[in-house]
Motif scaffolding. Structure first.
Motif, PDB file in Angstrom:
ATOM      1  N   LEU A 162      11.216   4.186   1.985  1.00 51.19           N
ATOM      2  CA  LEU A 162      10.936   3.140   2.966  1.00 51.19           C
ATOM      3  C   LEU A 162      10.068   3.686   4.096  1.00 51.19           C
ATOM      4  O   LEU A 162       9.093   3.054   4.526  1.00 51.19           O
ATOM      5  N   ASN A 163      10.398   4.897   4.542  1.00 51.15           N
ATOM      6  CA  ASN A 163       9.627   5.496   5.628  1.00 51.15           C
ATOM      7  C   ASN A 163       8.216   5.843   5.206  1.00 51.15           C
ATOM      8  O   ASN A 163       7.278   5.699   5.983  1.00 51.15           O
ATOM      9  N   MET A 164       8.073   6.304   3.966  1.00 46.07           N
ATOM     10  CA  MET A 164       6.738   6.624   3.467  1.00 46.07           C
ATOM     11  C   MET A 164       5.886   5.360   3.443  1.00 46.07           C
ATOM     12  O   MET A 164       4.714   5.382   3.794  1.00 46.07           O
ATOM     13  N   LYS A 165       6.507   4.290   3.033  1.00 42.69           N
ATOM     14  CA  LYS A 165       5.782   3.025   2.941  1.00 42.69           C
ATOM     15  C   LYS A 165       5.307   2.612   4.335  1.00 42.69           C
ATOM     16  O   LYS A 165       4.157   2.220   4.522  1.00 42.69           O
ATOM     17  N   TYR A 166       6.205   2.753   5.301  1.00 48.18           N
ATOM     18  CA  TYR A 166       5.844   2.402   6.673  1.00 48.18           C
ATOM     19  C   TYR A 166       4.723   3.311   7.167  1.00 48.18           C
ATOM     20  O   TYR A 166       3.736   2.849   7.720  1.00 48.18           O
ATOM     21  N   ARG A 167       4.882   4.614   6.921  1.00 46.72           N
ATOM     22  CA  ARG A 167       3.869   5.552   7.392  1.00 46.72           C
ATOM     23  C   ARG A 167       2.509   5.217   6.790  1.00 46.72           C
ATOM     24  O   ARG A 167       1.496   5.191   7.486  1.00 46.72           O
ATOM     25  N   ASP A 168       2.501   4.929   5.491  1.00 44.59           N
ATOM     26  CA  ASP A 168       1.226   4.620   4.835  1.00 44.59           C
ATOM     27  C   ASP A 168       0.581   3.398   5.454  1.00 44.59           C
ATOM     28  O   ASP A 168      -0.622   3.382   5.712  1.00 44.59           O
ATOM     29  N   SER A 169       1.376   2.375   5.713  1.00 38.84           N
ATOM     30  CA  SER A 169       0.743   1.155   6.223  1.00 38.84           C
ATOM     31  C   SER A 169       0.296   1.354   7.665  1.00 38.84           C
ATOM     32  O   SER A 169      -0.714   0.801   8.082  1.00 38.84           O
ATOM     33  N   VAL A 170       1.019   2.191   8.434  1.00 39.15           N
ATOM     34  CA  VAL A 170       0.578   2.467   9.803  1.00 39.15           C
ATOM     35  C   VAL A 170      -0.695   3.287   9.787  1.00 39.15           C
ATOM     36  O   VAL A 170      -1.659   3.000  10.501  1.00 39.15           O
ATOM     37  N   GLU A 171      -0.723   4.308   8.935  1.00 40.39           N
ATOM     38  CA  GLU A 171      -1.912   5.155   8.895  1.00 40.39           C
ATOM     39  C   GLU A 171      -3.118   4.381   8.390  1.00 40.39           C
ATOM     40  O   GLU A 171      -4.241   4.624   8.822  1.00 40.39           O
ATOM     41  N   ALA A 172      -2.874   3.441   7.502  1.00 37.42           N
ATOM     42  CA  ALA A 172      -3.993   2.643   6.989  1.00 37.42           C
ATOM     43  C   ALA A 172      -4.602   1.795   8.096  1.00 37.42           C
ATOM     44  O   ALA A 172      -5.818   1.612   8.149  1.00 37.42           O
ATOM     45  N   THR A 173      -3.774   1.304   9.017  1.00 39.13           N
ATOM     46  CA  THR A 173      -4.342   0.470  10.078  1.00 39.13           C
ATOM     47  C   THR A 173      -4.823   1.306  11.254  1.00 39.13           C
ATOM     48  O   THR A 173      -5.828   0.966  11.878  1.00 39.13           O
ATOM     49  N   LEU A 174      -4.117   2.386  11.577  1.00 40.91           N
ATOM     50  CA  LEU A 174      -4.455   3.105  12.809  1.00 40.91           C
ATOM     51  C   LEU A 174      -5.454   4.242  12.599  1.00 40.91           C
ATOM     52  O   LEU A 174      -6.357   4.424  13.400  1.00 40.91           O
ATOM     53  N   CYS A 175      -5.257   5.028  11.579  1.00 39.30           N
ATOM     54  CA  CYS A 175      -6.185   6.151  11.422  1.00 39.30           C
ATOM     55  C   CYS A 175      -6.465   6.406   9.949  1.00 39.30           C
ATOM     56  O   CYS A 175      -5.864   7.274   9.325  1.00 39.30           O
ATOM     57  N   PRO A 176      -7.364   5.616   9.390  1.00 37.56           N
ATOM     58  CA  PRO A 176      -7.643   5.720   7.959  1.00 37.56           C
ATOM     59  C   PRO A 176      -8.182   7.090   7.534  1.00 37.56           C
ATOM     60  O   PRO A 176      -8.017   7.490   6.387  1.00 37.56           O
ATOM     61  N   GLY A 228      13.335  -4.106   4.984  1.00 37.05           N
ATOM     62  CA  GLY A 228      13.677  -3.114   3.977  1.00 37.05           C
ATOM     63  C   GLY A 228      14.907  -2.338   4.369  1.00 37.05           C
ATOM     64  O   GLY A 228      15.791  -2.084   3.557  1.00 37.05           O
ATOM     65  N   PHE A 229      14.986  -1.977   5.640  1.00 35.73           N
ATOM     66  CA  PHE A 229      16.109  -1.174   6.102  1.00 35.73           C
ATOM     67  C   PHE A 229      17.405  -1.969   6.048  1.00 35.73           C
ATOM     68  O   PHE A 229      18.438  -1.448   5.640  1.00 35.73           O
ATOM     69  N   ARG A 230      17.319  -3.220   6.430  1.00 31.80           N
ATOM     70  CA  ARG A 230      18.536  -4.032   6.406  1.00 31.80           C
ATOM     71  C   ARG A 230      19.042  -4.193   4.977  1.00 31.80           C
ATOM     72  O   ARG A 230      20.232  -4.041   4.699  1.00 31.80           O
ATOM     73  N   SER A 231      18.125  -4.454   4.052  1.00 36.25           N
ATOM     74  CA  SER A 231      18.620  -4.644   2.689  1.00 36.25           C
ATOM     75  C   SER A 231      19.105  -3.322   2.098  1.00 36.25           C
ATOM     76  O   SER A 231      20.034  -3.300   1.300  1.00 36.25           O
ATOM     77  N   LEU A 232      18.500  -2.212   2.564  1.00 39.38           N
ATOM     78  CA  LEU A 232      18.971  -0.906   2.108  1.00 39.38           C
ATOM     79  C   LEU A 232      20.399  -0.664   2.580  1.00 39.38           C
ATOM     80  O   LEU A 232      21.272  -0.255   1.804  1.00 39.38           O
ATOM     81  N   GLN A 233      20.642  -0.943   3.845  1.00 39.23           N
ATOM     82  CA  GLN A 233      21.982  -0.773   4.403  1.00 39.23           C
ATOM     83  C   GLN A 233      22.996  -1.660   3.684  1.00 39.23           C
ATOM     84  O   GLN A 233      24.083  -1.208   3.312  1.00 39.23           O
ATOM     85  N   ASP A 234      22.611  -2.907   3.500  1.00 35.70           N
ATOM     86  CA  ASP A 234      23.521  -3.842   2.842  1.00 35.70           C
ATOM     87  C   ASP A 234      23.845  -3.386   1.430  1.00 35.70           C
ATOM     88  O   ASP A 234      24.999  -3.399   1.001  1.00 35.70           O
TER      89      ASP A 234
END
Lengths: 240, 229
Positions: A159-173, B143-149
């Motif tokens: 989940l965190n990787m996904k978030y990081r990827d989407s942030v990096e794609a918008t902020l610093c490609p 995503g986090f909420r469904s992960l926790q659940d």
């Protein structure tokens, strides 16, 4: 005794500290869950029993023989027919029991929730400490985790990787945000002096290739070696 | 009252040891780099950087010190990172400057502080303040909420009687299963513009420009939010 197991579970949840996690107590979790299921069955039985007995008693109240032939003159507001009194006491008793059981189930659930959440929080901070790589979780910790928790750790990292990827794609490609770096301390110097504790082989830095042999000291760009610092292969000398 | 006058920010009590000048300094090389790379709008780009930096720094301080989640400062972030990117490109093979690292640190810390709040209260954030999240944060929160659940469900809740499997109920004595931030926590705030008399719990405080106060978040909320909205 009722609720003993879940008290133990709550105490175990309290034992989770930032640097220690007790082994996942599968046995206790199972016991508390079992107790809750058993209590719920009792609750259902009690309610069914109350319903059927109230049907009986209501049919009794409306029977003409009781309401007309026995005028009630005693000080008691309710009928003093012993059968009726015992019935009403019984139903009060049942209500009390039902309330007690339902509260116990709720308490069990809360304790289970707290136990799992506390452990999940520990896992999250641990994952951040190892750069969100679930495989880097130390052996002595991972053997104390339930399979379900290991799965949680993997999913959390994903989940965190996904978030990081989407942030990096918008902020610093064109650049990385060094997302998993230790975020607490702001960078002070560009170049830092490090001592090598374990052989890391050759690494590529912005200024060329450096061979990191155990026991040597180097003056390097912080961002090049940050990850090696956090996993303890290098040591930062004289951090001011 | 003009809403623009209502500006306040919590002071940096919990921020790690970082003199304000450290972050402020990172503006300088931007000017130099801009001058070197003979772009015509040097002054405007550097002042833009300064503004965005200020906005982000303030948002970061607010975010770190208040229990509440504020609106995502997307524009400032994007502008800043664009400038950092531009600088890295124009400086070519030269080592990345510490100033860029600092801007990155700020961005990272800001985003992670926000994620942390989302992780603390995913249900609450999704219910009450969805519109304050960025798209990525929204996906993360869901995503986090469904992960926790899923985690509690697989760990024990699936074994529970079907009636008791909800994860968002509220008991009769007011205990909620969806955790909420502590809005009564005290925060420091510095008054940026005079707003005149303001009532805190039957006690009038005249909020002049200089002094700093320690107040409960609930009292401050409306004032701070006016700025962010």
């Amino acid at each position: 005794m009722l609720g003993d197991e879940c008290f133990k579970l709550a105490k175990e949840a309290k034992d989770v500290t930032p640097d220690h996690i007790p082994a996942y107590n599968e046995e206790l979790v199972r016991l508390v869950t079992q107790e809750s299921r058993y209590l719920w069955r009792r609750v259902v039985e009690l309610i069914q029993a109350t319903e059927s007995s109230s049907q009986q008693s209501s049919s009794g109240v409306f029977s003409p023989s009781q309401s007309t032939s026995k005028p009630d003159l005693s000080s008691q507001p309710f009928s003093n027919d012993p059968a009726d009194v015992s019935r009403s006491m019984e139903s009060e008793n049942m209500q009390g029991q039902v309330a007690l059981y339902v509260h116990t189930i709720e308490r069990n659930k809360r304790c289970l929730m707290a136990y799992h959440r506390k452990r999940a929080e520990f896992l999250q901070s641990l994952l951040w400490a190892v750069h969100l790589a679930p495989t880097m979780v130390p052996q002595n910790v991972s053997q104390r985790l339930a399979p379900e928790e290991q799965n949680y750790a993997r999913e959390y990292a994903k989940l965190n990787m996904k978030y990081r990827d989407s942030v990096e794609a918008t902020l610093c490609p064109n650049d990385s945000l060094d997302w998993a770096l230790n975020g607490e301390v702001p960078p002070r110097d560009l170049l830092i002096e490090v001592r090598v504790h374990r052989d890391c082989g050759e690494i590529v830095t912005q200024s060329g290739i450096v061979n990191l042999q155990a026991g040597t000291q180097h003056y390097l760009c912080r961002s090049d070696v940050e990850h090696l610092l956090t996993i303890g292969y290098l040591e930062h000398i004289n951090p001011t | 009252m003009d809403p623009d006058d209502l500006q306040a920010e919590p002071l940096s009590s919990g921020v790690p040891d970082l003199p304000p000048s450290d972050i402020g300094m990172s503006v300088e090389p931007a000017t130099e780099a801009g001058a070197e790379s003979d772009s015509s709008d040097t002054s405007s780009s550097s002042s833009m950087l300064e503004d965005d930096l200020l906005v982000l720094r303030r948002a970061w301080i607010n975010e770190r010190n208040s229990p509440e989640l504020y609106t995502y400062e997307g524009a400032a972030l994007e502008n800043l990172m664009e400038l950092v990117d531009f600088q890295l490109q124009s400086l070519d093979a030269q080592p990345a400057s510490i100033q860029n690292d600092r801007v990155k640190y700020l961005v990272r810390s800001y985003l992670r502080t926000r994620l942390n709040k989302v992780e603390q209260h995913p249900g609450y954030v999704l219910r009450e303040m969805k519109e304050r999240l960025s798209q990525a944060e929204l996906e993360y929160a869901e995503g986090f909420r469904s992960l926790q659940d899923a985690h509690v469900r697989k760990s024990f809740l699936d074994q529970f009687p079907a009636h008791l499997r909800r994860v968002d109920e509220e008991t009769k004595d007011g205990l909620k299963m969806v955790p909420e931030p502590d809005m009564d926590r005290a925060v420091f705030c510095r008054v940026r513009t005079t707003v005149g008399q303001f009532q805190f719990d039957e006690r009038y405080v005249s909020r002049q420009r200089r002094p700093a106060y320690l107040v409960q978040t609930t009292n401050m909320q409306c004032v701070v939010r006016t700025r962010s909205s």
